[in-house]
Structure formats: C-alpha cells, structure tokens
Design a protein around this motif. Sequence first.
Motif, PDB file in Angstrom:
ATOM      1  N   LYS A   2       5.517  20.702  71.869  1.00 28.65           N
ATOM      2  CA  LYS A   2       5.246  21.550  70.866  1.00 28.65           C
ATOM      3  C   LYS A   2       5.234  20.492  69.591  1.00 28.65           C
ATOM      4  O   LYS A   2       6.309  20.211  69.557  1.00 28.65           O
ATOM      5  N   ARG A   4       5.411  20.491  65.266  1.00 31.04           N
ATOM      6  CA  ARG A   4       5.728  21.653  64.101  1.00 31.04           C
ATOM      7  C   ARG A   4       5.608  20.969  63.161  1.00 31.04           C
ATOM      8  O   ARG A   4       6.429  19.976  62.767  1.00 31.04           O
ATOM      9  N   ALA A  33      12.328  26.406  60.685  1.00 27.12           N
ATOM     10  CA  ALA A  33      11.289  26.084  61.698  1.00 27.12           C
ATOM     11  C   ALA A  33      11.521  24.717  62.463  1.00 27.12           C
ATOM     12  O   ALA A  33      10.901  24.659  63.437  1.00 27.12           O
ATOM     13  N   VAL A  35      10.876  21.738  61.873  1.00 31.36           N
ATOM     14  CA  VAL A  35       9.486  21.034  61.747  1.00 31.36           C
ATOM     15  C   VAL A  35       9.848  19.425  62.005  1.00 31.36           C
ATOM     16  O   VAL A  35      10.882  19.031  61.640  1.00 31.36           O
TER      17      VAL A  35
END
Length: 101
Positions: A2, A4, A33, A35
């Motif tokens: 993933k 982010r 989060a 990122v």
Amino acid sequence: MKVRFGICADLNVDFIHDGVWRFEQFLDECKKAEVDFCVQLGDFCPPNGNQMKNKECIIKKIEDYSIPFYHTLGNHDMDANNKQEVMEYIGMQNNYYSFDF
C-alpha cells in the motif's frame, strides 16, 4: 504494498487566519496515518508578509517532518513574488516531478 500519501491545498497562510493551525492538523494526521509522502497543491505560503514567521511555522515543520514533501505552485503563491523566489522559499527543487514509488 500500500502507498499512503497526504494531500493539502489552499492553506493560504497570511490570508486565512487559521492556515498555520490547519497545516499542523494536516501533519498530525499524516503522522498518524504513517504516510509515505505528502503533496501540497498550491496557494501555500508566499515569501512575502510574515516571512520569518512562515519560515518558522510552516517551512521548518516540513523540514522536520522527515518524509518527502512535493509542492506545486498556485496562482496566489506568486501574487507578490516570481516563480523562482517562491520555489526557493519553500525548498522546491524543480517545477515538475516524476518518480516511482
């Protein structure tokens, strides 16, 4: 895997009263989060006005953040300065980006 990333736009620091606060909230959420990088979409923090305050409150936060931060220029970023001045002020190395993540 993933990827982010955080995106912010139109902080308009020096024009909108809570620009610094909104940017701090953005960075806090990006940290939570976890990122991989951030993209700033313009109308951010012009070199005029409260230049030293902006350098301390906005630009330093990006430098301290320790993840890649990519900027684009908005029309209001250059209301009182030229493109090169704004790019130097915010630490923008190029006026374009291309990368694989």
